[in-house]
Design a protein around this motif. Structure first.
Motif, PDB file in Angstrom:
ATOM      1  N   TRP A 277      -2.810  37.430  92.174  1.00  0.00           N
ATOM      2  CA  TRP A 277      -3.871  38.327  91.715  1.00  0.00           C
ATOM      3  C   TRP A 277      -4.820  37.631  90.735  1.00  0.00           C
ATOM      4  O   TRP A 277      -5.823  38.203  90.327  1.00  0.00           O
ATOM      5  CB  TRP A 277      -3.264  39.552  91.017  1.00  0.00           C
ATOM      6  N   ASN A 278      -4.411  36.427  90.292  1.00  0.00           N
ATOM      7  CA  ASN A 278      -5.174  35.689  89.289  1.00  0.00           C
ATOM      8  C   ASN A 278      -5.262  36.465  87.964  1.00  0.00           C
ATOM      9  O   ASN A 278      -6.273  36.415  87.278  1.00  0.00           O
ATOM     10  CB  ASN A 278      -6.581  35.358  89.805  1.00  0.00           C
ATOM     11  N   VAL A 279      -4.203  37.182  87.654  1.00  0.00           N
ATOM     12  CA  VAL A 279      -4.139  37.952  86.404  1.00  0.00           C
ATOM     13  C   VAL A 279      -3.211  37.236  85.416  1.00  0.00           C
ATOM     14  O   VAL A 279      -3.639  36.813  84.341  1.00  0.00           O
ATOM     15  CB  VAL A 279      -3.642  39.390  86.678  1.00  0.00           C
ATOM     16  N   ALA A 280      -1.945  37.085  85.781  1.00  0.00           N
ATOM     17  CA  ALA A 280      -0.961  36.414  84.911  1.00  0.00           C
ATOM     18  C   ALA A 280      -1.001  34.930  85.245  1.00  0.00           C
ATOM     19  O   ALA A 280      -0.111  34.386  85.901  1.00  0.00           O
ATOM     20  CB  ALA A 280       0.411  37.006  85.142  1.00  0.00           C
ATOM     21  N   THR A 281      -2.057  34.258  84.788  1.00  0.00           N
ATOM     22  CA  THR A 281      -2.350  32.905  85.263  1.00  0.00           C
ATOM     23  C   THR A 281      -1.494  31.813  84.622  1.00  0.00           C
ATOM     24  O   THR A 281      -1.395  30.725  85.150  1.00  0.00           O
ATOM     25  CB  THR A 281      -3.837  32.571  85.020  1.00  0.00           C
ATOM     26  N   LYS A 282      -0.882  32.133  83.495  1.00  0.00           N
ATOM     27  CA  LYS A 282      -0.075  31.109  82.816  1.00  0.00           C
ATOM     28  C   LYS A 282       1.086  31.779  82.094  1.00  0.00           C
ATOM     29  O   LYS A 282       0.869  32.791  81.394  1.00  0.00           O
ATOM     30  CB  LYS A 282      -0.951  30.354  81.816  1.00  0.00           C
ATOM     31  N   ALA A 283       2.281  31.221  82.257  1.00  0.00           N
ATOM     32  CA  ALA A 283       3.428  31.763  81.522  1.00  0.00           C
ATOM     33  C   ALA A 283       3.163  31.647  80.025  1.00  0.00           C
ATOM     34  O   ALA A 283       2.629  30.637  79.557  1.00  0.00           O
ATOM     35  CB  ALA A 283       4.695  31.006  81.898  1.00  0.00           C
ATOM     36  N   SER A 284       3.523  32.675  79.277  1.00  0.00           N
ATOM     37  CA  SER A 284       3.290  32.662  77.834  1.00  0.00           C
ATOM     38  C   SER A 284       4.197  31.643  77.147  1.00  0.00           C
ATOM     39  O   SER A 284       5.189  31.162  77.719  1.00  0.00           O
ATOM     40  CB  SER A 284       3.580  34.050  77.258  1.00  0.00           C
ATOM     41  N   ALA A 285       3.877  31.345  75.901  1.00  0.00           N
ATOM     42  CA  ALA A 285       4.725  30.439  75.114  1.00  0.00           C
ATOM     43  C   ALA A 285       6.139  31.002  75.003  1.00  0.00           C
ATOM     44  O   ALA A 285       7.124  30.258  75.083  1.00  0.00           O
ATOM     45  CB  ALA A 285       4.113  30.236  73.736  1.00  0.00           C
ATOM     46  N   ALA A 286       6.251  32.323  74.847  1.00  0.00           N
ATOM     47  CA  ALA A 286       7.580  32.959  74.734  1.00  0.00           C
ATOM     48  C   ALA A 286       8.387  32.739  76.004  1.00  0.00           C
ATOM     49  O   ALA A 286       9.579  32.416  75.969  1.00  0.00           O
ATOM     50  CB  ALA A 286       7.417  34.448  74.449  1.00  0.00           C
ATOM     51  N   MET A 287       7.725  32.901  77.132  1.00  0.00           N
ATOM     52  CA  MET A 287       8.411  32.739  78.418  1.00  0.00           C
ATOM     53  C   MET A 287       8.855  31.301  78.621  1.00  0.00           C
ATOM     54  O   MET A 287       9.979  31.022  79.042  1.00  0.00           O
ATOM     55  CB  MET A 287       7.463  33.195  79.545  1.00  0.00           C
ATOM     56  N   ARG A 288       7.957  30.350  78.284  1.00  0.00           N
ATOM     57  CA  ARG A 288       8.307  28.937  78.484  1.00  0.00           C
ATOM     58  C   ARG A 288       9.426  28.511  77.530  1.00  0.00           C
ATOM     59  O   ARG A 288      10.334  27.768  77.910  1.00  0.00           O
ATOM     60  CB  ARG A 288       7.060  28.063  78.308  1.00  0.00           C
ATOM     61  N   TYR A 289       9.380  29.026  76.328  1.00  0.00           N
ATOM     62  CA  TYR A 289      10.406  28.720  75.319  1.00  0.00           C
ATOM     63  C   TYR A 289      11.763  29.271  75.767  1.00  0.00           C
ATOM     64  O   TYR A 289      12.793  28.577  75.729  1.00  0.00           O
ATOM     65  CB  TYR A 289       9.949  29.363  74.006  1.00  0.00           C
ATOM     66  N   ALA A 290      11.762  30.514  76.250  1.00  0.00           N
ATOM     67  CA  ALA A 290      13.029  31.136  76.665  1.00  0.00           C
ATOM     68  C   ALA A 290      13.557  30.500  77.952  1.00  0.00           C
ATOM     69  O   ALA A 290      14.753  30.197  78.058  1.00  0.00           O
ATOM     70  CB  ALA A 290      12.826  32.639  76.849  1.00  0.00           C
ATOM     71  N   SER A 291      12.679  30.274  78.933  1.00  0.00           N
ATOM     72  CA  SER A 291      13.159  29.777  80.224  1.00  0.00           C
ATOM     73  C   SER A 291      13.594  28.312  80.164  1.00  0.00           C
ATOM     74  O   SER A 291      14.326  27.856  81.030  1.00  0.00           O
ATOM     75  CB  SER A 291      12.101  29.986  81.310  1.00  0.00           C
ATOM     76  N   SER A 292      13.172  27.600  79.129  1.00  0.00           N
ATOM     77  CA  SER A 292      13.658  26.220  78.971  1.00  0.00           C
ATOM     78  C   SER A 292      15.099  26.192  78.472  1.00  0.00           C
ATOM     79  O   SER A 292      15.761  25.156  78.513  1.00  0.00           O
ATOM     80  CB  SER A 292      12.779  25.469  77.962  1.00  0.00           C
ATOM     81  N   GLY A 293      15.574  27.326  77.967  1.00  0.00           N
ATOM     82  CA  GLY A 293      16.913  27.387  77.368  1.00  0.00           C
ATOM     83  C   GLY A 293      16.905  27.117  75.879  1.00  0.00           C
ATOM     84  O   GLY A 293      17.903  27.298  75.188  1.00  0.00           O
ATOM     85  N   GLN A 294      15.744  26.694  75.359  1.00  0.00           N
ATOM     86  CA  GLN A 294      15.676  26.287  73.957  1.00  0.00           C
ATOM     87  C   GLN A 294      15.772  27.474  72.998  1.00  0.00           C
ATOM     88  O   GLN A 294      16.317  27.350  71.900  1.00  0.00           O
ATOM     89  CB  GLN A 294      14.384  25.509  73.698  1.00  0.00           C
ATOM     90  N   MET A 295      15.271  28.629  73.419  1.00  0.00           N
ATOM     91  CA  MET A 295      15.311  29.794  72.521  1.00  0.00           C
ATOM     92  C   MET A 295      16.754  30.236  72.270  1.00  0.00           C
ATOM     93  O   MET A 295      17.130  30.542  71.134  1.00  0.00           O
ATOM     94  CB  MET A 295      14.509  30.943  73.105  1.00  0.00           C
ATOM     95  N   VAL A 296      17.568  30.236  73.329  1.00  0.00           N
ATOM     96  CA  VAL A 296      18.991  30.567  73.162  1.00  0.00           C
ATOM     97  C   VAL A 296      19.645  29.565  72.211  1.00  0.00           C
ATOM     98  O   VAL A 296      20.387  29.944  71.299  1.00  0.00           O
ATOM     99  CB  VAL A 296      19.713  30.573  74.533  1.00  0.00           C
ATOM    100  N   GLU A 297      19.343  28.282  72.427  1.00  0.00           N
ATOM    101  CA  GLU A 297      19.921  27.242  71.572  1.00  0.00           C
ATOM    102  C   GLU A 297      19.510  27.429  70.119  1.00  0.00           C
ATOM    103  O   GLU A 297      20.332  27.329  69.196  1.00  0.00           O
ATOM    104  CB  GLU A 297      19.478  25.856  72.053  1.00  0.00           C
TER     105      GLU A 297
END
Ligand SMILES: [Fe+2]
Length: 315
Positions: A277-297
């Motif tokens: 849809w060209n709406v959610a064009t980039k994962a947010s910093a929160a999403m990238r931080y969490a999905s890397s596993g670093q936020m849990v760590e």
């Protein structure tokens, strides 16, 4: 016929605060507690699967396992023999499973990059379906972070009968049923859980669930959007332990007889990614931080809110 996995059942997480986690998943996320045993709570969705999330109280938050289904005991035994012959670390041999977990028969082991997995059959199902589209029906995919994306995808396909659905430059999507992907392997700095995705009945249900989370104080971390591979609508959130988690719907259903996977080039040339849809064009910093596993760590290691806020402010 080669033995194979036929479905994704759920995930098991270690969490530091069991009470807070169960409150989030029942009140905000929309699951329902089915049973508890010792330091473990099992929660169901609105569908028939006995439980789609199990949380265990642990000193540190972690992925305890992804749980998959096989058709019967002969298939479970045959898959166990393959895993054992491959030289995997066996965590539990095929045996009767806990009544609190829905019973059945299964085993657990560490996959190629060390992530724990379980395979089971004959687990009890619910006879009632809960009629509430704002709540998750089932777990539909897990995305595993990987440093060996090609090897790990091949391992799932050779060992458990997964089929390739799509490849992008940083993710390989594989299926064990007609649903486009039950597992995706994501290129990352280290192995772990990238995110888990819960299937909603329809778009309206996804938005209603998103509204319930927002009212409960959990903001959308990425979305609403529609992905390229899988064509699924998504909203992502970060749950209280720092894991990335997703509501998704309209996942592409594949005709196994005719489907052809798309190449990395097809997707790199595809217009409007990661959101059609060209709406959610980039994962947010929160999403990238969490999905890397670093936020849990970081949460496990007591990193202070100030540092976390600065990481979330990055883009
Ligand atoms: Fe996803």
């Amino acid at each position: 016929m080669h033995p194979r996995v036929t479905g994704l059942r759920g995930v098991e997480l270690g969490v530091r605060d069991l009470k807070k986690t169960v409150e989030f998943y029942t009140n905000a996320w929309g699951l329902e507690e089915v049973s508890r045993e010792g330091d473990t709570v099992y929660m169901r969705g609105t569908g028939a699967e006995h439980h789609i999330l199990a949380v265990h109280e642990r000193p540190k938050a972690c992925l305890i396992g992804a749980s998959f289904a096989a058709d019967d005991r002969a298939q479970v035994d045959a898959l166990y023999q393959k895993v054992k012959a491959f030289g995997a670390e066996i965590l539990t041999v095929p045996s009767e499973l806990s009544v609190a977990a829905g019973g059945g028969y299964g085993f657990s082991f560490r996959s190629l990059e060390g992530q724990p997995m379980m395979i089971s059959c004959d687990v009890k199902t619910h006879s009632n379906i809960i009629a509430d589209s704002s709540r998750p029906k089932k777990l539909t995919h897990v995305v595993l972070n990987s440093t060996r994306i090609d090897d790990t995808a091949k391992y799932f396909m050779d060992m458990f009968g997964f089929r390739l659905s799509d490849e992008t430059d940083h993710m390989t999507f594989i299926r064990c049923s007609s649903s486009h992907h039950a597992v995706a392997i994501a290129k990352a700095a280290g192995p772990g859980l990238n995110h888990m995705a819960y299937e909603m009945e329809n778009f309206d249900g996804l938005m209603s669930g998103t509204g319930r989370l927002k009212s409960a104080g959990t903001e959308v971390a990425w979305g609403v959007g529609r992905h390229g591979p899988g064509n699924n609508i998504f909203t992502y959130f970060v749950e209280p332990n720092g894991f990335a988690t997703e509501y998704t719907t309209e996942v592409e259903q594949i005709d196994e007889a005719t489907y052809q996977p798309h190449t990395k080039k097809y997707w790199s040339d595809f217009p409007n990614r990661p959101c059609r849809w060209n709406v959610a064009t980039k994962a947010s910093a929160a999403m990238r931080y969490a999905s890397s596993g670093q936020m849990v760590e970081d949460l496990n290691n007591g990193v202070c809110d100030d540092i976390i806020s600065r990481k979330l402010a990055g883009n």
